[in-house]
Design an enzyme around this catalytic site. Structure first.
Site, PDB file in Angstrom:
ATOM      1  N   GLY A  57      19.773  -3.892 -28.786  1.00 49.15           N
ATOM      2  CA  GLY A  57      19.811  -4.403 -30.150  1.00 49.15           C
ATOM      3  C   GLY A  57      18.960  -5.660 -30.218  1.00 49.15           C
ATOM      4  O   GLY A  57      19.134  -6.592 -29.421  1.00 49.15           O
ATOM      5  N   ASN A  61      19.311  -9.009 -27.934  1.00 50.15           N
ATOM      6  CA  ASN A  61      18.275  -9.231 -26.925  1.00 50.15           C
ATOM      7  C   ASN A  61      17.675 -10.639 -27.038  1.00 50.15           C
ATOM      8  O   ASN A  61      17.493 -11.338 -26.048  1.00 50.15           O
ATOM      9  CB  ASN A  61      17.157  -8.201 -27.069  1.00 50.15           C
ATOM     10  CG  ASN A  61      17.602  -6.790 -26.751  1.00 50.15           C
ATOM     11  OD1 ASN A  61      18.635  -6.575 -26.124  1.00 50.15           O
ATOM     12  ND2 ASN A  61      16.827  -5.818 -27.184  1.00 50.15           N
ATOM     13  N   PHE A 125      19.570   7.956 -33.508  1.00 52.64           N
ATOM     14  CA  PHE A 125      20.037   6.590 -33.707  1.00 52.64           C
ATOM     15  C   PHE A 125      21.245   6.606 -34.630  1.00 52.64           C
ATOM     16  O   PHE A 125      21.193   7.144 -35.742  1.00 52.64           O
ATOM     17  CB  PHE A 125      18.948   5.706 -34.313  1.00 52.64           C
ATOM     18  CG  PHE A 125      19.415   4.302 -34.597  1.00 52.64           C
ATOM     19  CD1 PHE A 125      19.682   3.425 -33.562  1.00 52.64           C
ATOM     20  CD2 PHE A 125      19.610   3.875 -35.892  1.00 52.64           C
ATOM     21  CE1 PHE A 125      20.136   2.140 -33.809  1.00 52.64           C
ATOM     22  CE2 PHE A 125      20.060   2.586 -36.163  1.00 52.64           C
ATOM     23  CZ  PHE A 125      20.322   1.715 -35.116  1.00 52.64           C
ATOM     24  N   GLN A 181      10.522  -2.900 -37.000  1.00 50.87           N
ATOM     25  CA  GLN A 181      10.558  -1.484 -37.365  1.00 50.87           C
ATOM     26  C   GLN A 181      11.146  -1.225 -38.745  1.00 50.87           C
ATOM     27  O   GLN A 181      10.955  -0.147 -39.309  1.00 50.87           O
ATOM     28  CB  GLN A 181      11.329  -0.673 -36.320  1.00 50.87           C
ATOM     29  CG  GLN A 181      12.817  -0.985 -36.223  1.00 50.87           C
ATOM     30  CD  GLN A 181      13.125  -1.992 -35.155  1.00 50.87           C
ATOM     31  OE1 GLN A 181      12.276  -2.809 -34.799  1.00 50.87           O
ATOM     32  NE2 GLN A 181      14.350  -1.936 -34.626  1.00 50.87           N
ATOM     33  N   ASN A 204       3.830  -7.064 -34.559  1.00 53.40           N
ATOM     34  CA  ASN A 204       2.819  -6.612 -33.608  1.00 53.40           C
ATOM     35  C   ASN A 204       1.601  -6.160 -34.411  1.00 53.40           C
ATOM     36  O   ASN A 204       1.582  -6.273 -35.650  1.00 53.40           O
ATOM     37  CB  ASN A 204       3.360  -5.514 -32.681  1.00 53.40           C
ATOM     38  CG  ASN A 204       3.785  -4.254 -33.427  1.00 53.40           C
ATOM     39  OD1 ASN A 204       3.297  -3.961 -34.523  1.00 53.40           O
ATOM     40  ND2 ASN A 204       4.681  -3.486 -32.834  1.00 53.40           N
ATOM     41  N   GLY A 237      -1.916 -10.102 -24.983  1.00 54.13           N
ATOM     42  CA  GLY A 237      -1.259 -11.377 -25.254  1.00 54.13           C
ATOM     43  C   GLY A 237      -0.829 -11.547 -26.692  1.00 54.13           C
ATOM     44  O   GLY A 237      -0.280 -10.622 -27.306  1.00 54.13           O
ATOM     45  N   ASP A 266      11.443  -8.701 -27.901  1.00 49.44           N
ATOM     46  CA  ASP A 266      12.553  -9.620 -28.142  1.00 49.44           C
ATOM     47  C   ASP A 266      12.541 -10.787 -27.153  1.00 49.44           C
ATOM     48  O   ASP A 266      12.851 -11.930 -27.517  1.00 49.44           O
ATOM     49  CB  ASP A 266      13.882  -8.869 -28.060  1.00 49.44           C
ATOM     50  CG  ASP A 266      13.938  -7.702 -29.034  1.00 49.44           C
ATOM     51  OD1 ASP A 266      13.437  -7.844 -30.160  1.00 49.44           O
ATOM     52  OD2 ASP A 266      14.462  -6.640 -28.652  1.00 49.44           O
TER      53      ASP A 266
END
Length: 333
Positions: A57, A61, A125, A181, A204, A237, A266
């Site tokens: 989770g 995390n 999920f 997400q 990201n 990076g 995380d």
């Protein structure tokens, strides 16, 4: 040796999901079990070799990473009737769980995943208690724990994310936006509501493009709405961007092994937020985050990596130079 700067009043609050991952391995090929011409009615059963149950989770995390670095964060999230052993683990790792709502009629969120020898996967999920995360009131949590220096709003139930952002704005609490997400479930106005005024925005590279598409803004317009935009680039990076300034690229340290990418994002957030809380320069904070993420990559599971102060400082010096290790040393728990 540099002296540690004064920490801001209050602690970091991490608002995000708590979950467990149930992982199994099928010693064959899932695709071989699918029959051509019979895909309109599928009934499959797999005899698996093993079962790994791992704590996860995104909220938990990040909180564990901060706890290991000595910051004692407050975790805000919803868990189910099975949460007891996980709560013990969190507290043992320096996490204040006073903000966790336990929903007795539901189970904690979990991922059920079977992977075959070709790395094909079937996963389900179950959101479980996360559907009740919006029931948590931040002001009531802070009345028990004391003030917040910053709230990280992670990829939780969208209603909870929007509520937590609104609570921070009303109370004047700095916040970091980490939709991750959940961007796939958010529309343009919701995405804009989550990022406007954020001290930090985490994405990201893929999420960055999706966020721009969702909001209908270009990167310059987004940077005008947030303090700092941190984009993780995997093995390349991290890129740090601020309005009116050239971007800063921070390389990732070398990996000694590559065990499991679960929880790497995380761990980076935990390390970065720790460095920011210590009032280190943002590139230094990113280097702390990159190294903690590398430790997570080198271990199976999102929270199973080992942190030891001396070894961490040695690797920081190897990767980024002794001056960076000297800057971090006074703060590490």
């Amino acid at each position: 040796m540099p002296r540690p700067s004064a920490a801001p009043a209050g602690r970091i609050v991490v608002s995000g999901p708590i979950a467990t991952d149930h992982l199994t391995t099928f010693p064959g090929s899932i695709s071989d079990q699918l029959l051509a011409g019979r895909l309109d009615h599928v009934s499959l059963s797999f005899l698996v070799d093993d079962l790994e149950v791992r704590r996860g989770g995104a909220g938990a995390n990040v909180a564990v990473g901060l706890g290991r670095l000595g910051l004692r964060p407050v975790l805000v999230g919803a868990a189910g009737a099975d949460h007891g052993p996980y709560d013990v683990w969190l507290r043992a790792n320096g996490v204040d769980t006073a903000g966790v709502l336990v929903v007795p009629e539901l189970f904690t969120a979990r991922v059920l995943c079977t992977t075959d020898l070709r790395e094909n996967r079937i996963a389900s999920f179950y959101p479980g208690a996360t559907v009740r995360a919006a029931d948590i009131r931040l002001d009531e949590v802070l009345a028990r724990t004391g003030p917040a220096a910053l709230v990280l709003i992670g990829p939780d139930d969208p209603g909870a994310m929007l509520r937590r952002t609104a609570e921070c704005r009303v109370a004047g609490i700095p916040f970091a936006a980490d939709p991750s997400q959940q961007l796939a479930r958010l529309d343009g106005p919701q995405t804009t509501a989550l990022l406007d005024g954020a001290r930090y925005l985490f994405t990201n590279a893929h999420e960055r493009e999706l966020l721009l598409r969702r909001t209908g803004r270009d990167a310059a317009a987004v940077l005008g709405r947030v303090g700092t935009w941190i984009t993780t680039l995997g093995a390349d990076g991290v890129r740090i961007e601020r309005a009116g300034r050239p971007p800063v690229l921070v390389p990732a340290p070398s990996e000694r092994a590559r065990a499991d990418p679960t929880g790497v994002r995380d761990a980076f957030r935990a390390g970065f937020l720790a460095g920011a809380a210590w009032r280190l320069p943002l590139p230094t904070a990113a280097r702390v985050g990159c190294l903690l993420a590398t430790l997570a990559m080198e271990s199976p599971g999102a929270q199973e990596y080992r942190y030891e102060r001396g070894a961490f400082l040695a690797r920081l010096a190897d990767a980024y130079g002794p001056a960076e290790a000297d800057a971090v040393r006074p703060h590490l728990g």
